[in-house]
Design an enzyme around this catalytic site. Structure first.
Site, short mmCIF file in Angstrom:
data_model
loop_
_atom_site.label_atom_id
_atom_site.label_comp_id
_atom_site.label_asym_id
_atom_site.label_seq_id
_atom_site.Cartn_x
_atom_site.Cartn_y
_atom_site.Cartn_z
N TYR A 86 -1.21 -0.48 10.32
CA TYR A 86 -1.34 -0.87 9.07
C TYR A 86 -0.22 -0.56 8.21
O TYR A 86 0.64 -0.93 7.29
CB TYR A 86 -2.62 -0.19 8.68
N SER A 108 0.82 -1.17 0.07
CA SER A 108 0.14 -0.11 -0.02
C SER A 108 0.78 1.25 0.03
O SER A 108 1.93 1.25 0.78
CB SER A 108 -0.84 -0.07 1.25
N1 LIG Z 1 -8.84 -1.40 -0.67
C1 LIG Z 1 -8.10 -0.57 -0.73
O1 LIG Z 1 -8.26 0.62 -0.90
C2 LIG Z 1 -6.44 -1.02 -0.59
C3 LIG Z 1 -5.36 -0.09 -0.74
C4 LIG Z 1 -4.07 -0.51 -0.51
C5 LIG Z 1 -3.79 -1.88 -0.31
N2 LIG Z 1 -4.75 -2.76 -0.04
C6 LIG Z 1 -4.41 -3.97 0.00
O2 LIG Z 1 -5.00 -4.97 -0.80
C7 LIG Z 1 -5.24 -6.37 -0.21
C8 LIG Z 1 -6.67 -6.63 -0.32
O3 LIG Z 1 -7.56 -5.74 0.28
P1 LIG Z 1 -9.05 -5.53 -0.10
O4 LIG Z 1 -9.23 -4.19 -0.04
O5 LIG Z 1 -9.40 -6.65 -1.13
O6 LIG Z 1 -9.61 -5.97 1.43
P2 LIG Z 1 -10.92 -6.79 1.97
O7 LIG Z 1 -11.94 -6.76 0.98
O8 LIG Z 1 -11.03 -6.32 3.35
O9 LIG Z 1 -10.37 -8.50 1.78
C9 LIG Z 1 -9.34 -8.87 2.52
C10 LIG Z 1 -9.06 -10.30 2.35
O10 LIG Z 1 -7.99 -10.90 3.38
C11 LIG Z 1 -8.49 -11.81 3.85
N3 LIG Z 1 -7.50 -12.03 5.13
C12 LIG Z 1 -7.59 -11.31 6.32
N4 LIG Z 1 -6.79 -11.95 7.32
C13 LIG Z 1 -6.48 -13.13 6.60
C14 LIG Z 1 -5.64 -14.25 7.19
N5 LIG Z 1 -5.25 -14.31 8.43
N6 LIG Z 1 -5.40 -15.39 6.48
C15 LIG Z 1 -6.03 -15.59 5.05
N7 LIG Z 1 -6.89 -14.48 4.59
C16 LIG Z 1 -7.01 -13.38 5.47
C17 LIG Z 1 -9.68 -11.77 4.16
O11 LIG Z 1 -10.64 -12.94 4.60
P3 LIG Z 1 -11.79 -12.88 5.36
O12 LIG Z 1 -13.03 -12.93 4.06
O13 LIG Z 1 -11.84 -14.42 5.75
O14 LIG Z 1 -11.79 -11.88 6.12
C18 LIG Z 1 -10.20 -11.16 2.61
O15 LIG Z 1 -10.45 -12.24 1.77
C19 LIG Z 1 -4.72 -5.96 1.30
O16 LIG Z 1 -3.51 -6.64 1.42
C20 LIG Z 1 -4.97 -4.71 1.42
O17 LIG Z 1 -3.98 -4.14 2.47
C21 LIG Z 1 -5.95 -2.52 -0.15
#
Ligand SMILES: NC(=O)c1ccc[n+]([C@@H]2O[C@H](COP(=O)([O-])OP(=O)(O)OC[C@H]3O[C@@H](n4cnc5c(N)ncnc54)[C@H](OP(=O)(O)O)[C@@H]3O)[C@@H](O)[C@H]2O)c1
Length: 240
Positions: free
Chosen positions: A164, A149
């Site tokens: 984070y 990120s």
């Molecule tokens: N969305 C943004 O704006 C943004 C910006 C920068 C970076 N990111 C990064 O992109 C990645 C995906 O984010 P997202 O926005 O798609 O988030 P999200 O919708 O909250 O999805 C997060 C995913 O990670 C899984 N997860 C969390 N803890 C876990 C664990 N211990 N073992 C296995 N799976 C786990 C969750 O599973 P559950 O369904 O079981 O909870 C879910 O499938 C993350 O690394 C996030 O930091 C996102």
């Protein structure tokens, strides 16, 4: 001879950017293993993609649990014998969950336990999975993509969200460390920032679709020639 089908493993594949990454990789002809910590959610998400005629298998994986990671690696070894692409996408952002939180998650009051939990998933989780899967990764261009990120960029570091931010800076350090240690193997290791994406984590106000968020991941996973040890957004290098 037809080359063997490439195998991609995506952590946190059941929703958000992870789910879209599974879809895009499968559309490009890779066999995708959609890893989810909740087995039922993983199965349902994989079925959704199978209903779109995509070749996706579910698997159980909690990246914060050593034993779960060991079993996941064993499942991959027995079922496919290799992993060509690993996307470390699983992540949490829990700084505002603390009861004192003012909404900006000030570091002045951040709980060490919250930071520890965040590191366990976002940084140590990726470390565990890389260590466990490396023996399955061919030394001829396999890819590791760490979903980081902009909040982990030291060049743009601001206050708030200490857990984070620290976890993503640590994840970026892992990218550099593994890229260096693996530089003679042909395995490419990179970090990406997906931008601000509409997901459960990003919220409804985010500016990007999951398709846009997954694009640079898929590019680094499938492009014929990619660098190693870089940090990318929109397919372009960004500062650490
Ligand atoms: N969305 C943004 O704006 C943004 C910006 C920068 C970076 N990111 C990064 O992109 C990645 C995906 O984010 P997202 O926005 O798609 O988030 P999200 O919708 O909250 O999805 C997060 C995913 O990670 C899984 N997860 C969390 N803890 C876990 C664990 N211990 N073992 C296995 N799976 C786990 C969750 O599973 P559950 O369904 O079981 O909870 C879910 O499938 C993350 O690394 C996030 O930091 C996102």
């Amino acid at each position: 001879m037809v080359p063997p089908r490439k195998i991609a493993a995506v952590t946190g594949g059941n929703r958000g950017i992870g789910l879209e990454t599974c879809r895009q990789l499968a559309k490009r002809g890779l066999k995708v293993v959609l890893a989810a910590r909740d087995e039922a959610k993983g199965r349902a998400a994989a079925q959704r993609l199978r209903d779109e005629d995509l070749d996706v298998d579910p698997a159980r994986l909690d990246v914060a649990d050593d034993e779960s990671v060991r079993r996941f690696a064993e499942f991959l070894r027995k079922t496919y014998g290799r992993v060509d692409v690993l996307v470390n996408n699983a992540g949490i952002m829990i700084d505002t969950n603390d009861s004192w939180s003012d909404g900006a998650a000030s570091a002045l009051k951040a709980k060490v336990e919250t930071i520890r939990q965040t590191m366990e998933t976002n940084a140590y989780g990726a470390l565990r999975v890389i260590q466990a899967l490396l023996p399955l990764m061919p030394r001829d261009g396999a890819r590791i993509i760490n979903v980081s990120s902009g909040m982990g960029q030291l060049t743009d570091m601001n206050g708030g969200w200490a857990g984070y931010r620290m976890s993503k800076t640590a994840l970026n350090a892992l990218t550099r460390i593994f890229a260096d240690e693996l530089k003679d193997t042909g395995i490419r290791v990179n970090s990406i920032c997906p931008g601000w994406v509409k997901t459960d984590m990003g919220g409804a106000g985010a500016t990007r679709t999951t398709e846009q968020g997954a694009d640079t991941i898929v590019w680094l996973a499938t492009e014929r020639q990619v660098p190693t040890g870089g940090f990318f957004r929109d397919r372009k290098p960004i500062p650490w």
